[in-house]
Motif scaffolding. Structure first.
Motif, PDB file in Angstrom:
ATOM      1  N   SER B  55      24.828  58.864  19.159  1.00  0.00           N
ATOM      2  CA  SER B  55      25.120  57.461  18.805  1.00  0.00           C
ATOM      3  C   SER B  55      26.270  56.937  19.650  1.00  0.00           C
ATOM      4  O   SER B  55      26.255  55.782  20.095  1.00  0.00           O
ATOM      5  CB  SER B  55      25.487  57.347  17.331  1.00  0.00           C
ATOM      6  OG  SER B  55      24.397  57.728  16.535  1.00  0.00           O
ATOM      7  N   GLN B  91      20.142  52.724  13.679  1.00  0.00           N
ATOM      8  CA  GLN B  91      19.426  53.654  12.804  1.00  0.00           C
ATOM      9  C   GLN B  91      19.037  52.981  11.492  1.00  0.00           C
ATOM     10  O   GLN B  91      17.918  53.103  11.023  1.00  0.00           O
ATOM     11  CB  GLN B  91      20.315  54.868  12.535  1.00  0.00           C
ATOM     12  CG  GLN B  91      19.672  55.865  11.600  1.00  0.00           C
ATOM     13  CD  GLN B  91      20.255  57.256  11.736  1.00  0.00           C
ATOM     14  OE1 GLN B  91      21.183  57.495  12.485  1.00  0.00           O
ATOM     15  NE2 GLN B  91      19.690  58.187  11.008  1.00  0.00           N
ATOM     16  N   ASP B 167      18.609  53.806  18.429  1.00  0.00           N
ATOM     17  CA  ASP B 167      19.328  54.943  17.861  1.00  0.00           C
ATOM     18  C   ASP B 167      18.607  55.476  16.627  1.00  0.00           C
ATOM     19  O   ASP B 167      18.780  54.958  15.527  1.00  0.00           O
ATOM     20  CB  ASP B 167      20.760  54.517  17.494  1.00  0.00           C
ATOM     21  CG  ASP B 167      21.610  55.710  17.096  1.00  0.00           C
ATOM     22  OD1 ASP B 167      21.098  56.849  17.148  1.00  0.00           O
ATOM     23  OD2 ASP B 167      22.785  55.494  16.737  1.00  0.00           O
ATOM     24  N   GLU B 168      17.808  56.502  16.799  1.00  0.00           N
ATOM     25  CA  GLU B 168      17.013  57.081  15.708  1.00  0.00           C
ATOM     26  C   GLU B 168      16.412  55.995  14.814  1.00  0.00           C
ATOM     27  O   GLU B 168      16.627  55.994  13.608  1.00  0.00           O
ATOM     28  CB  GLU B 168      17.884  58.000  14.849  1.00  0.00           C
ATOM     29  CG  GLU B 168      18.474  59.149  15.630  1.00  0.00           C
ATOM     30  CD  GLU B 168      19.093  60.196  14.725  1.00  0.00           C
ATOM     31  OE1 GLU B 168      18.407  60.594  13.759  1.00  0.00           O
ATOM     32  OE2 GLU B 168      20.230  60.614  14.973  1.00  0.00           O
TER      33      GLU B 168
HETATM   34 MG   LIG Z   1      23.827  59.186  15.352  1.00  0.00          MG
END
Ligand SMILES: [Mg+2]
Ligand SMILES: Nc1ncnc2c1ncn2[C@@H]1O[C@H](COP(=O)(O)OP(=O)(O)OP(=O)(O)O)[C@@H](O)[C@H]1O
Lengths: 256, 266
Positions: B55, B91, B167-168
């Motif tokens: 991240s 995320q 990010d994910e």
């Molecule tokens: Mg992360």
């Protein structure tokens, strides 16, 4: 329309039922014990007092509502502005926040005699007392709401190169609305307390002034009648705040 | 001359990035030394153990975090802050809960001071593309997690940045929804011809999506290995039955397991 109405009735009938039950019990208690009216008047007598224009209800309620609503509006606007100011600038926060914490630590009610010395008798000092009683929760909640934010909402705006002032007004403040309204609701209740306290300390007009007069002549039913008026005003203000909240935050579906 | 040619299609070039965080206990080195580049149109996936600095790396590339050393070049120009041509998807969907779906998708336009009217049509097309038709007037609280994440993808597509940092994005979704979203994202990527830098924990996801995978070491992160995933496009569910796909995932698992073992030993 009918659907909405029946939903509303469904919402309130348990409360109305309980209210009727309690008032009925009260009436029965008075009849059975045959208690003196100056100790505990029956609900019927309270209703009679409400209809008794000797007490000039509208004239008195007018003064108290101006104090409550005026104090509340002042508290709301000054509170929101201050709350925003102390989150916007570090220097202002360091200057203002300790001052607020100190003032908040004082029992506001104890300040009432001061305002009466400074501002004289009448509606104005009571507005100021209602304001000082009511405005802290607005400041605290506004500031907390503006500061407590998912950092990624700010990151999202930063990634678009949105300038700080615009992030503040377009992201932080709308994000703070739920907390601001929570503060306003607390503040609405406190404004009522402030106005009544102000009238108790010194006043010749208003619902609390009626309570003092009625106490003097043991007209207890008028005290109860004044309490009914005060709770109507309090509920009215609270309802207005809740309505405004619904208008400003149609996206929030909290518990009714 | 040749060097310039070699650089022409590089959309973003990271050189010797180092990043540490200051905290009360002292400074934590999150990224030790990362160098890699992404070519225009590529789908590059970053994998690495939890807490290794993925991240952090994406936020550095997005210009949201400063870094201690190194340089980032975007289209050949050094950058040191956010660039509107780079979009970020977090995320968690990070939607504006006070705005409707369509309001959220148009939020970047509004925040950048552009004319929302001109983008309404595009926003509606994006909704259709991501199977969100009919939900434009709902609020985020009325949507499932997967739908919210799709809204946040639309929000990044509406202003058309050439590089998307993700990010994910599907980390919080169940396996079925995740697979569906992966296919949808590949479709969007194919149609929009964007460059994507995608972070994930999941090795199968990395192998399935990527043109190339950058595997990071444990914190402080360095690049462990870069693997080119040579599987045919467009990728479909049958891609996962190919032998080559298994080989890639096995190799990535070995890399990550190696990381895990050194972690235990150390
Ligand atoms: Mg992360
Ligand atoms: N704001 C911060 N201040 C101090 N340390 C931080 C901060 N953000 C992250 N770190 C540290 O930097 C390291 C890398 O964090 P980062 O969030 O980049 O990891 P990650 O690879 O994304 O992890 P995950 O896969 O769990 O999301 C972690 O050890 C974390 O403790």
């Amino acid at each position: 329309m009918w659907n909405k109405l029946s939903k509303f009735l469904e919402q309130i009938y348990p409360f109305v039922g309980l209210l009727i039950l309690l008032v009925g019990l009260w009436q029965m208690l008075v009849v059975i014990t045959n208690i003196q009216s100056y100790l505990l008047p029956s609900p019927v007598r309270v209703v009679q007092a409400l209809g008794d224009m000797q007490w000039r209800w509208f004239y008195q309620a007018e003064a108290t509502s101006i104090e409550i609503f005026g104090g509340f509006l002042l508290a709301a606007s000054v509170g929101i502005l201050l709350g925003i100011t102390i989150t916007w600038s570090n220097i202002l926060r360091r200057a203002i926040l300790p001052m607020l914490v100190f003032l908040n630590s004082l029992p506001k009610i104890a300040l009432a005699p001061l305002f009466i010395i400074w501002l004289g008798y009448g509606i104005i000092p009571n507005i100021v007392i209602a304001f000082t009683t009511a405005f802290f929760p607005v400041v605290i909640n506004t500031a907390a709401g503006v500061v407590e934010i998912d950092p990624n909402l700010i990151n999202f705006a930063k990634s678009l190169r949105v300038p700080k002032w615009k992030r503040f007004f377009k992201i932080r403040i709308p994000n703070a609305l739920p907390q601001i309204f929570a503060g306003l609701k607390t503040s609405a209740t406190l404004a009522v307390i402030g106005a009544i306290v102000g009238e108790f300390v010194a006043s010749s007009r208003g619902l609390a002034a009626v309570i003092m007069q009625a106490q003097g002549i043991l007209a207890t039913e008028a005290i109860f009648a004044a309490l009914v008026w005060i709770s109507v005003l309090g509920l009215g203000l609270y309802g207005l705040v809740a309505l405004t909240e619904k208008i400003f935050m149609p996206w929030a579906q909290g518990i009714e | 001359m040749e060097a310039q040619n070699a650089n022409r299609d590089k959309l973003i070039v990271l050189k010797n990035i180092r990043k540490s965080y200051e905290s009360k206990e002292g400074s934590i080195l999150a990224i030790e030394d990362i160098t890699f580049e992404v070519e225009e149109g590529d789908f590059v996936v970053i994998v690495g153990p939890s807490g290794c600095g993925k991240s952090t790396l994406l936020k550095v590339v997005a210009g949201l975090l400063s870094f201690d050393r190194g340089s980032i070049k975007f289209r050949g120009k050094e950058i040191s802050g956010p660039v509107r041509d780079i979009g970020m998807i977090f995320q968690e969907p990070a939607l504006l809960r006070w705005k409707t779906v369509i309001g959220n998708i148009l939020a970047p336009i509004e925040l950048m001071g552009m004319n929302k009217k001109e983008y309404e049509q595009k926003a509606k097309e994006l909704l259709k593309l991501t199977n969100l038709g009919g939900f434009e007037n709902k609020y985020p609280s009325e949507l499932s997690g997967g739908m919210q994440q799709r809204v946040s993808i639309c929000r990044s597509l509406v202003y058309d940045p050439s590089l998307l940092l993700m990010d994910e994005p599907f980390g919080a979704l169940d396996a079925m929804t995740r697979e569906k979203m992966n296919l949808e994202l590949l479709e969007i990527w194919r149609e929009s011809k964007k460059t994507i830098l995608f972070v994930t924990h999941s090795i199968p996801e990395a192998a399935f999506m990527a043109d190339s995978v950058v595997a990071l070491t444990d914190r402080p992160s360095r690049i462990n290995e870069k693997i080119t995933i040579d599987l045919e496009r467009p990728r479909t569910l049958t891609t996962k039955t190919e032998n080559k796909y298994d080989e890639y995932t096995e190799k990535l698992y070995q890399l990550m397991r190696g990381e895990f073992e050194t972690e235990v030993a150390g």
